[in-house]
Design an enzyme around this catalytic site. Structure first.
Site, PDB file in Angstrom:
ATOM      1  N   CYS A  45       0.815  -1.211   0.000  1.00  0.00           N
ATOM      2  CA  CYS A  45       0.000   0.000   0.000  1.00  0.00           C
ATOM      3  C   CYS A  45       0.853   1.267   0.000  1.00  0.00           C
ATOM      4  CB  CYS A  45      -0.941  -0.004   1.204  1.00  0.00           C
ATOM      5  SG  CYS A  45      -2.116  -1.369   1.183  1.00  0.00           S
ATOM      6  N   THR A  46       2.026   1.191   0.594  1.00  0.00           N
ATOM      7  CA  THR A  46       2.940   2.336   0.578  1.00  0.00           C
ATOM      8  C   THR A  46       3.283   2.712  -0.859  1.00  0.00           C
ATOM      9  OG1 THR A  46       3.859   1.792   2.747  1.00  0.00           O
ATOM     10  CG2 THR A  46       5.235   3.141   1.293  1.00  0.00           C
TER      11      THR A  46
END
Length: 220
Positions: A45-46
């Site tokens: 997700c980063t």
């Protein structure tokens, strides 16, 4: 709750990194992309948050507002945003919902108990200016989302809303498209005076950029 295509996107009032957001009011007359994440400080997700930020000009060009969601509080989001910028070289330039009470997650069916009952799955909802849900995607935790594909799908939705066409497999903007089966040949000839190719009565191809899309243009 199960969200289905064509359904009115549930409205909500939730805290975010850009203050309190009333979703329908925030969307206004724009298209929207709502996408969720299991929790802050997760590696895949980063990278995704950074990519969505990099694509800001592409979202803007299509009049799309993007908004992320995680079930962590705003304070954690702020720390994570700094991590995203330091590791990915890109600021988060859109709001992130702080859905720690799971209000939005429950409205949109983002909690899948057989996967993990404590966190949201990685969902994507594309919503049109009428607040209707037009695309639903759910990704597994280990696979990063393809936001270029999401943009391509929005291009298709916006085109097919304007014109009586559908887009074929692997279509990209500028490629030939399919004449809607709802159009008679007579009406198709009126709408596409450049001509179209009839491969089968149910499969007619047209090049919206100008010339004929094949060797068998329809008769006027």
């Amino acid at each position: 709750m199960s969200i289905q295509l064509g359904q009115l996107a549930p409205d909500f009032d939730q805290n975010s990194t850009e203050g309190r957001i009333r979703f329908h009011e925030w969307l206004g007359d724009s298209w929207g992309v709502l996408f969720s994440h299991p929790k802050d400080f997760t590696p895949v997700c980063t990278t995704e948050f950074a990519e969505v930020g990099r694509l800001k000009s592409e979202w803007d060009r299509r009049d799309v507002k993007v908004i992320g969601l995680s079930i962590d509080p705003v304070e954690a989001h702020r720390i994570w945003e700094a991590d995203i910028e330091s590791t990915q070289g890109q600021q988060v330039n859109f709001p992130m919902l702080a859905d720690n009470d799971q209000t939005v997650a429950q409205l949109y069916g983002m909690i899948h108990p057989m996967s993990d009952p404590t966190v949201t799955v990685r969902s994507v909802f594309v919503i049109d200016p009428l607040k209707k849900v037009r695309l639903i995607l759910t990704y597994p935790p280990s696979t990063g989302r393809n936001f270029v594909e999401i943009l391509r799908t929005i291009d298709s939705l916006q085109l097919t809303d304007r014109r009586s066409v559908a887009t074929p497999v692997n279509w990209k903007p500028g490629d030939p498209v399919i004449v809607s089966p709802k159009l008679s040949d007579e009406e198709a000839s009126r709408q596409f005076p450049q001509g179209y190719a009839t491969l089968k009565p149910y499969l007619r191809i047209v090049d919206l950029e100008g010339g004929s899309a094949g060797e068998q243009p329809a008769a006027a």
